[in-house]
Design a protein around this motif. Sequence first.
Motif, PDB file in Angstrom:
ATOM      1  N   VAL A  48     -10.455   8.736   0.146  1.00  0.00           N
ATOM      2  CA  VAL A  48     -10.658   8.131   1.464  1.00  0.00           C
ATOM      3  C   VAL A  48      -9.926   6.790   1.445  1.00  0.00           C
ATOM      4  CG1 VAL A  48     -12.357   7.203   3.081  1.00  0.00           C
ATOM      5  CG2 VAL A  48     -12.824   9.343   1.876  1.00  0.00           C
ATOM      6  N   LEU A  49      -8.861   6.688   2.228  1.00  0.00           N
ATOM      7  CA  LEU A  49      -7.965   5.534   2.156  1.00  0.00           C
ATOM      8  C   LEU A  49      -8.232   4.506   3.264  1.00  0.00           C
ATOM      9  CD1 LEU A  49      -4.708   7.544   1.361  1.00  0.00           C
ATOM     10  CD2 LEU A  49      -6.196   6.347  -0.250  1.00  0.00           C
ATOM     11  N   ASN A  50      -9.166   4.815   4.136  1.00  0.00           N
ATOM     12  CA  ASN A  50      -9.547   3.889   5.201  1.00  0.00           C
ATOM     13  C   ASN A  50     -10.900   3.290   4.842  1.00  0.00           C
ATOM     14  OD1 ASN A  50     -10.346   2.598   7.531  1.00  0.00           O
ATOM     15  ND2 ASN A  50     -10.128   4.382   8.875  1.00  0.00           N
ATOM     16  N   PRO A  51     -10.974   1.977   4.537  1.00  0.00           N
ATOM     17  CA  PRO A  51     -12.230   1.385   4.084  1.00  0.00           C
ATOM     18  C   PRO A  51     -13.397   1.625   5.056  1.00  0.00           C
ATOM     19  CG  PRO A  51     -10.496  -0.316   4.368  1.00  0.00           C
ATOM     20  CD  PRO A  51      -9.870   1.014   4.593  1.00  0.00           C
ATOM     21  N   LYS A  52     -13.084   1.742   6.343  1.00  0.00           N
ATOM     22  CA  LYS A  52     -14.155   1.943   7.329  1.00  0.00           C
ATOM     23  C   LYS A  52     -14.795   3.323   7.208  1.00  0.00           C
ATOM     24  CE  LYS A  52     -11.466  -0.872  10.534  1.00  0.00           C
ATOM     25  NZ  LYS A  52     -10.236  -0.764   9.696  1.00  0.00           N
ATOM     26  N   GLY A 197      11.309 -12.600  13.212  1.00  0.00           N
ATOM     27  CA  GLY A 197      10.412 -13.667  12.778  1.00  0.00           C
ATOM     28  C   GLY A 197       9.051 -13.160  12.330  1.00  0.00           C
ATOM     29  N   LEU A 198       8.992 -11.875  11.924  1.00  0.00           N
ATOM     30  CA  LEU A 198       7.722 -11.264  11.492  1.00  0.00           C
ATOM     31  C   LEU A 198       7.759 -10.989   9.993  1.00  0.00           C
ATOM     32  CD1 LEU A 198       7.521  -8.705  14.426  1.00  0.00           C
ATOM     33  CD2 LEU A 198       6.103 -10.749  14.193  1.00  0.00           C
ATOM     34  N   GLU A 199       6.577 -10.867   9.418  1.00  0.00           N
ATOM     35  CA  GLU A 199       6.496 -10.571   7.974  1.00  0.00           C
ATOM     36  C   GLU A 199       6.720  -9.078   7.757  1.00  0.00           C
ATOM     37  OE1 GLU A 199       3.290 -10.855   4.287  1.00  0.00           O
ATOM     38  OE2 GLU A 199       2.800 -11.801   6.200  1.00  0.00           O
ATOM     39  N   SER A 200       7.607  -8.743   6.843  1.00  0.00           N
ATOM     40  CA  SER A 200       7.894  -7.328   6.590  1.00  0.00           C
ATOM     41  C   SER A 200       6.911  -6.740   5.580  1.00  0.00           C
ATOM     42  CB  SER A 200       9.316  -7.172   6.051  1.00  0.00           C
ATOM     43  OG  SER A 200       9.488  -5.870   5.522  1.00  0.00           O
ATOM     44  N   PRO A 201       6.364  -5.532   5.879  1.00  0.00           N
ATOM     45  CA  PRO A 201       5.485  -4.884   4.901  1.00  0.00           C
ATOM     46  C   PRO A 201       6.261  -4.214   3.771  1.00  0.00           C
ATOM     47  CG  PRO A 201       5.679  -3.500   6.841  1.00  0.00           C
ATOM     48  CD  PRO A 201       6.479  -4.750   7.120  1.00  0.00           C
ATOM     49  N   TYR A 202       7.603  -4.235   3.863  1.00  0.00           N
ATOM     50  CA  TYR A 202       8.418  -3.476   2.907  1.00  0.00           C
ATOM     51  C   TYR A 202       9.016  -4.318   1.784  1.00  0.00           C
ATOM     52  CZ  TYR A 202       8.171   0.214   6.432  1.00  0.00           C
ATOM     53  OH  TYR A 202       7.737   1.157   7.319  1.00  0.00           O
ATOM     54  N   THR A 203       8.737  -5.623   1.776  1.00  0.00           N
ATOM     55  CA  THR A 203       9.372  -6.500   0.780  1.00  0.00           C
ATOM     56  C   THR A 203       9.141  -5.975  -0.639  1.00  0.00           C
ATOM     57  OG1 THR A 203       9.022  -8.353   2.270  1.00  0.00           O
ATOM     58  CG2 THR A 203       9.568  -8.895  -0.009  1.00  0.00           C
ATOM     59  N   GLU A 204       7.887  -5.762  -0.969  1.00  0.00           N
ATOM     60  CA  GLU A 204       7.532  -5.312  -2.334  1.00  0.00           C
ATOM     61  C   GLU A 204       8.086  -3.913  -2.597  1.00  0.00           C
ATOM     62  OE1 GLU A 204       3.496  -4.685  -4.975  1.00  0.00           O
ATOM     63  OE2 GLU A 204       3.352  -5.881  -3.137  1.00  0.00           O
ATOM     64  N   TRP A 205       7.980  -3.039  -1.597  1.00  0.00           N
ATOM     65  CA  TRP A 205       8.452  -1.658  -1.744  1.00  0.00           C
ATOM     66  C   TRP A 205       9.941  -1.648  -2.077  1.00  0.00           C
ATOM     67  CZ3 TRP A 205      11.923   1.891   0.066  1.00  0.00           C
ATOM     68  CH2 TRP A 205      11.618   3.247  -0.157  1.00  0.00           C
ATOM     69  N   LEU A 206      10.715  -2.467  -1.370  1.00  0.00           N
ATOM     70  CA  LEU A 206      12.166  -2.496  -1.603  1.00  0.00           C
ATOM     71  C   LEU A 206      12.499  -3.018  -2.993  1.00  0.00           C
ATOM     72  CD1 LEU A 206      13.256  -3.685   1.935  1.00  0.00           C
ATOM     73  CD2 LEU A 206      13.999  -1.561   0.847  1.00  0.00           C
ATOM     74  N   ALA A 235      -1.534  10.716  16.427  1.00  0.00           N
ATOM     75  CA  ALA A 235      -1.889  11.839  15.549  1.00  0.00           C
ATOM     76  C   ALA A 235      -2.243  11.345  14.153  1.00  0.00           C
ATOM     77  CB  ALA A 235      -0.733  12.833  15.486  1.00  0.00           C
ATOM     78  N   LEU A 236      -1.502  10.353  13.683  1.00  0.00           N
ATOM     79  CA  LEU A 236      -1.760   9.784  12.362  1.00  0.00           C
ATOM     80  C   LEU A 236      -3.141   9.124  12.325  1.00  0.00           C
ATOM     81  CD1 LEU A 236      -0.244   9.644   9.719  1.00  0.00           C
ATOM     82  CD2 LEU A 236       0.919   7.580  10.515  1.00  0.00           C
ATOM     83  N   ASP A 246      -5.534  -0.391  10.630  1.00  0.00           N
ATOM     84  CA  ASP A 246      -5.057  -1.775  10.458  1.00  0.00           C
ATOM     85  C   ASP A 246      -4.103  -1.890   9.267  1.00  0.00           C
ATOM     86  OD1 ASP A 246      -6.797  -2.609  12.533  1.00  0.00           O
ATOM     87  OD2 ASP A 246      -8.459  -2.568  11.106  1.00  0.00           O
ATOM     88  N   GLY A 247      -3.675  -0.725   8.737  1.00  0.00           N
ATOM     89  CA  GLY A 247      -2.940  -0.739   7.469  1.00  0.00           C
ATOM     90  C   GLY A 247      -1.434  -0.689   7.613  1.00  0.00           C
ATOM     91  N   PHE A 248      -0.820  -0.416   6.493  1.00  0.00           N
ATOM     92  CA  PHE A 248       0.620  -0.416   6.269  1.00  0.00           C
ATOM     93  C   PHE A 248       1.403   0.367   7.324  1.00  0.00           C
ATOM     94  CE2 PHE A 248       4.262   1.684   4.171  1.00  0.00           C
ATOM     95  CZ  PHE A 248       4.917   0.598   3.611  1.00  0.00           C
TER      96      PHE A 248
END
Length: 293
Positions: A48-52, A197-206, A235-236, A246-248
């Motif tokens: 279960v990957l959604n904490p809620k 001007g937004l924070e990228s969620p992919y920095t670490e992934w790249l 659908a996701l 609220d995730g990635f």
Amino acid sequence: MAEQLRLMAVHAHPDDESSKGAATMAKYVAEGTRVLVATCTGGERGSVLNPKMDRPEVLADITNIRRAEMDRAREILGVEQAWLGFVDSGLPEGDPLPPLPEGCFGLQDPETAAIPLIKLIREFRPHVMTTYDENGGYPHPDHIMCHKISVVAFEAAGDPEKYPELGEPWQPLKLYYNSGWTRARMLALHEGMLAAGLESPYTEWLEKSADREDRGDKITTRVEVGEYFEIRDEALRAHATQVDPDGFWFKIPLELQQKVWPTEDFELARSLVDSPVPESDLFAGVRESVESH
């Protein structure tokens, strides 16, 4: 009256259909194509990957909950859906990796495990199929087995000598592999976020994926589906045990995705029709073939 086009997408678990090629399915449904999702396993061993949703009563009833989530996602996408009936293998972790659970999908013999899929192909009669590449898109045992049975079934479904008891032979004309996580796409979205001007969620992934094998050069087909990204995301979100709203997955604004990378991408793995690449349509070459019969 031209024959209705039919697309079959073969996926390992409920939720895979919404994270891989979902906007493409929604586009074809909107254009009048019949689309069937074949789901190999029930996703019973998925975390279960959604904490809620990480609650004892959810964990106790995970099989039924994941079926209900799949049903909701199916409605949102407008597709048909069938279960192949295999048991989720789970994702083994550790060093060395523990053995897979007895009887799970990842331990099946591909020739035997392809039988329910061959039957489904002969019943639904898809012109085009999609699945994962030989590495499963990522090396989950169920994704790799999903690839194996899809290839076996694609080859066997049209052979009248094989499994006559499973119905009239039917040969799909094209087989594609989903191609989502290419470095070029991640980099384009990453740079788009920074430029806005937004924070990228992919920095670490790249950073982590710098040495990882990349199949971006194998893409043959880019389908314009930006206007269906919203349906894909809905659908996701229906897979609430698997996807944190609220995730990635939802960090990149839709408008930015539509501007920077408005396609879903595929590798053409098998084709029995003339369809020069690059393409922009999974049914390139098929439409002409179907209309001429």
